[in-house]
Design an enzyme around this catalytic site. Structure first.
Site, short mmCIF file in Angstrom:
data_model
loop_
_atom_site.label_atom_id
_atom_site.label_comp_id
_atom_site.label_asym_id
_atom_site.label_seq_id
_atom_site.Cartn_x
_atom_site.Cartn_y
_atom_site.Cartn_z
N LYS A 1 0.98 -1.37 0.47
CA LYS A 1 0.17 -0.03 -0.07
C LYS A 1 0.80 0.96 0.18
O LYS A 1 1.35 1.67 0.89
CB LYS A 1 -0.75 -0.01 1.53
CG LYS A 1 -1.88 0.74 0.81
CD LYS A 1 -2.24 1.53 2.09
CE LYS A 1 -1.34 3.01 2.77
NZ LYS A 1 -1.91 4.05 1.85
N GLY B 1 -4.68 3.59 -1.31
CA GLY B 1 -6.22 3.65 -0.63
C GLY B 1 -5.35 4.55 0.90
O GLY B 1 -4.31 4.95 0.92
N GLY C 1 -4.72 5.46 3.81
CA GLY C 1 -3.84 4.93 6.10
C GLY C 1 -5.23 3.94 6.76
O GLY C 1 -4.82 3.02 6.82
N GLU D 1 9.74 2.14 10.61
CA GLU D 1 11.19 3.34 9.96
C GLU D 1 10.12 4.72 10.06
O GLU D 1 9.35 5.24 9.44
CB GLU D 1 11.19 2.76 8.42
CG GLU D 1 12.03 2.30 8.13
CD GLU D 1 13.61 2.28 8.73
OE1 GLU D 1 13.87 2.82 9.00
OE2 GLU D 1 14.24 0.87 8.85
N GLU E 1 9.66 17.20 14.38
CA GLU E 1 10.23 17.17 12.95
C GLU E 1 9.01 18.20 12.13
O GLU E 1 7.71 17.88 12.40
CB GLU E 1 9.69 15.60 12.59
CG GLU E 1 10.31 15.44 11.06
CD GLU E 1 9.43 13.95 10.60
OE1 GLU E 1 8.22 13.52 10.34
OE2 GLU E 1 10.58 12.81 9.87
P1 NAD Z 1 2.40 8.90 6.62
O1 NAD Z 1 2.55 8.08 8.43
O2 NAD Z 1 1.13 9.55 7.31
O3 NAD Z 1 1.71 7.92 5.66
C1 NAD Z 1 3.12 7.18 5.68
C2 NAD Z 1 1.57 5.88 5.54
O4 NAD Z 1 1.05 5.18 6.01
C3 NAD Z 1 1.26 5.86 4.63
O5 NAD Z 1 1.09 5.05 3.05
C4 NAD Z 1 -0.28 6.64 4.52
O6 NAD Z 1 -1.41 6.64 3.98
C5 NAD Z 1 -0.08 5.03 5.72
N1 NAD Z 1 -0.62 5.49 7.33
C6 NAD Z 1 -1.10 6.45 7.39
N2 NAD Z 1 -1.98 6.11 8.93
C7 NAD Z 1 -2.89 5.17 9.01
C8 NAD Z 1 -2.56 4.10 9.29
N3 NAD Z 1 -4.10 4.13 10.27
N4 NAD Z 1 -2.92 2.41 9.58
C9 NAD Z 1 -1.94 2.12 8.84
N5 NAD Z 1 -1.83 2.70 7.75
C10 NAD Z 1 -1.63 4.54 7.61
O7 NAD Z 1 3.67 9.34 6.92
P2 NAD Z 1 3.34 10.52 5.36
O8 NAD Z 1 3.35 11.64 5.73
O9 NAD Z 1 3.92 9.63 4.47
O10 NAD Z 1 5.56 10.56 5.98
C11 NAD Z 1 6.10 11.06 5.76
C12 NAD Z 1 6.55 10.17 7.09
O11 NAD Z 1 7.67 9.58 6.78
C13 NAD Z 1 7.64 11.63 7.65
O12 NAD Z 1 7.36 11.14 8.95
C14 NAD Z 1 8.71 10.84 7.94
O13 NAD Z 1 10.22 11.17 8.76
C15 NAD Z 1 8.84 9.42 7.55
N6 NAD Z 1 9.56 8.39 6.98
C16 NAD Z 1 10.81 8.02 7.24
C17 NAD Z 1 11.87 7.02 6.69
C18 NAD Z 1 12.37 6.39 7.74
O14 NAD Z 1 13.17 5.57 6.73
N7 NAD Z 1 12.65 6.32 8.75
C19 NAD Z 1 11.63 7.18 5.44
C20 NAD Z 1 11.15 8.22 4.72
C21 NAD Z 1 9.74 8.85 5.29
#
Ligand code: NAD
Length: 473
Positions: free
Chosen positions: A171, A202, A204, A246, A380
């Site tokens: 996803k 879709g 999260g 991550e 962050e």
């Molecule tokens: P996000 O947490 O909003 O979304 C990430 C993914 O999780 C998306 O696919 C989203 O649809 C899904 N998601 C959201 N809520 C969910 C839920 N309740 N259950 C299951 N899935 C869910 O993050 P983002 O805004 O897409 O990305 C930015 C974040 O990602 C930043 O905090 C960044 O630091 C982090 N990040 C970490 C790494 C790493 O390797 N540590 C790498 C890249 C990004």
């Protein structure tokens, strides 16, 4: 031309989704519609997970070198479409094209290559006394990924999972999902057996949570925000699924008093502003000795000023827009909090850039005299915002560097390698670079504290996808 995707990739077939809802993908530089994707549902997830489960046994028994060969074919397929990938990600994320070519399109190809190479030296069994220890595939893996490096984050999970013999339901982020479809096309063309790789797009809350709670999913490999990661881990804990996380970061660049200041500050600003600051391991807190503050601030402003804002597809652009209006508003409100809490705004600010009427742009922003308790020192920001902090002693520098909930990455700068290594070893972070050392695809990547659980990339990343069994004779 609009990129319209109305099918999911399930069980080796492009499959109509169960529902009719779609999600708009917006070009952050123009605010225009770039494409549409299916808004998947739990029914789609169920179909995909069942397909992955049905394919698991045969895939797990497929010889390792055959799995590696199929991955190599996927690597070649992505390499052949590298220009298309770079342009697509530049348009959906806003990454300047030149950087997109190298990082957004080049890195995923290198990622898969590094995983394929691991196959040759991989031993799946080992003798310990009267036991034989077997590494077996963990099972059906749900991969949930963010938007900032959309294809790199996908292949960093999917490639090792497949090499280990797991089957996958992916996803991708709903914000930047388009290259995931391209990956599915490449996997199909490479003749990956049906059900081994499945794609359900879709939100999260719908698809992500359905995956985290599905009884036939054995592991969730998640990259994203710490907030969503905690939610996924909580859901997955209900049936003790393995979870790899991550998450976010607030990484410190510790510049010691004997460092090459010019080089250290320039590199820190470049790291902080890469991909408009939307990089999980960006060096967003620059720690300098108190008596070098003025000089460090001058170099930082000078470097930040070289980040020309504009159209990501234009050759002169170094700083594109943020990915969405929501992300821009988050970053602006954090900039306002920095001003309100008394940090010195040295450059930039929360107002829209005067000459860019459209697009989710934020000016390159530098704060000086940031203190550890300020919100901008703890949260962050995920935008082009650098925080300069000062310290009096090496101990204080380490304490500030370690003084957040995060622990993803860091940097140390010094002319004395032994001293830099000593400081790096005291930092509670998964990866620390000394004097601008280059990124190593084979080194384990991942976080301490609330930056995550487990590791990605290289041998350590591959290990996450094995289950261990010992048989005694
Ligand atoms: P996000 O947490 O909003 O979304 C990430 C993914 O999780 C998306 O696919 C989203 O649809 C899904 N998601 C959201 N809520 C969910 C839920 N309740 N259950 C299951 N899935 C869910 O993050 P983002 O805004 O897409 O990305 C930015 C974040 O990602 C930043 O905090 C960044 O630091 C982090 N990040 C970490 C790494 C790493 O390797 N540590 C790498 C890249 C990004």
């Amino acid at each position: 031309m609009l990129k319209l995707r109305d099918h999911l990739y399930i069980d080796g077939k492009w499959t109509a989704p169960a529902g009719r809802e779609q999600i708009d993908v917006v070009n952050p530089a123009t605010e225009e519609l770039l494409g549409r994707i299916p808004s998947g549902t739990p029914e789609d997830v169920d179909l995909a997970v069942r397909a992955a489960r049905a394919a698991l046994e045969a895939w797990a028994e497929t010889p390792l070198d055959r799995r590696a060969a199929l991955l190599a074919a996927i690597q070649a397929g992505l390499a052949a479409r590298q220009d298309e990938i770079a342009t697509l990600i530049s348009m959906e994320v806003g990454t300047p094209l030149k950087i997109a070519q190298r990082v957004q399109a080049g890195l995923p190809v290198a990622d898969i290559g590094s995983i394929v190479d691991l196959a040759a030296g991989l031993s799946l069994q080992e003798i310990v006394g009267n036991s034989t220890i077997y590494r077996e595939p963990k099972g059906v893996v749900a991969c949930i990924t963010p938007w900032n490096y959309p294809l790199h984050q996908v292949v960093s999970k999917v490639a090792p999972a497949l090499l280990a013999g797991c089957t996958v339901v992916l996803k991708p982020s709903e914000v930047a999902p388009l290259t995931a479809f391209l990956l599915a096309e490449v996997a199909e063309a490479a003749d990956l057996p049906p059900g081994v790789f499945n794609l359900v797009t879709g939100y999260g809350a719908d698809v992500g949570e359905a995956l985290a709670t599905h009884p036939e999913v054995d592991m969730v490999s998640f990259t994203g925000s710490t907030t969503a990661g905690k939610r996924v881990a909580t859901l997955a804990a209900q049936d003790v699924k393995r979870v790899a996380l991550e998450l976010g970061g607030k990484s410190a660049s510790v510049i010691l008093d004997d460092a090459d200041l010019q080089k250290a500050v320039r590199a820190t600003v470049n790291s902080c502003f890469l991909n408009a600051g939307q990089t999980c391991n960006a060096l967003t807190r620059m720690l300098v000795p108190a008596d070098l503050y003025e000089e460090a601030a001058r170099i930082a402003i000078d470097t930040a000023n070289s980040f020309t804002l504009g159209d990501p597809l234009a050759a002169e652009t170094k700083l594109g827009p943020l990915v969405s209006a929501l992300q821009r508003e988050r970053v602006r409100s954090l900039i306002r909090s920095g001003i309100d809490e008394g940090a010195t705004l040295l450059l930039g600010g929360d107002e829209a850039p005067a000459d860019l009427a459209k697009g989710f742009f934020v000016k390159p922003t530098v704060f000086g005299r940031v203190t550890p308790r300020m919100q901008i020192a703890q949260t962050e920001i995920f935008g082009p915002v650098l925080c300069i902090m000062t310290y009096q002693s090496e101990d204080e520098a380490v304490s500030i560097a370690n003084g957040t909930h995060y622990g993803l990455a860091g940097a140390v700068w010094s002319n004395d390698l032994a001293r830099a290594t000593r400081v790096a070893k005291r930092m509670k972070a998964g990866q620390v670079d000394i004097n601008g050392a280059r990124f190593n695809l084979l080194a384990p990547f991942g976080g301490w504290k609330q930056s995550g659980l487990g590791r990605e990339l290289g041998r350590y990343g591959l290990e996450e996808f094995f289950e261990i069994k010992s048989i005694q004779t």
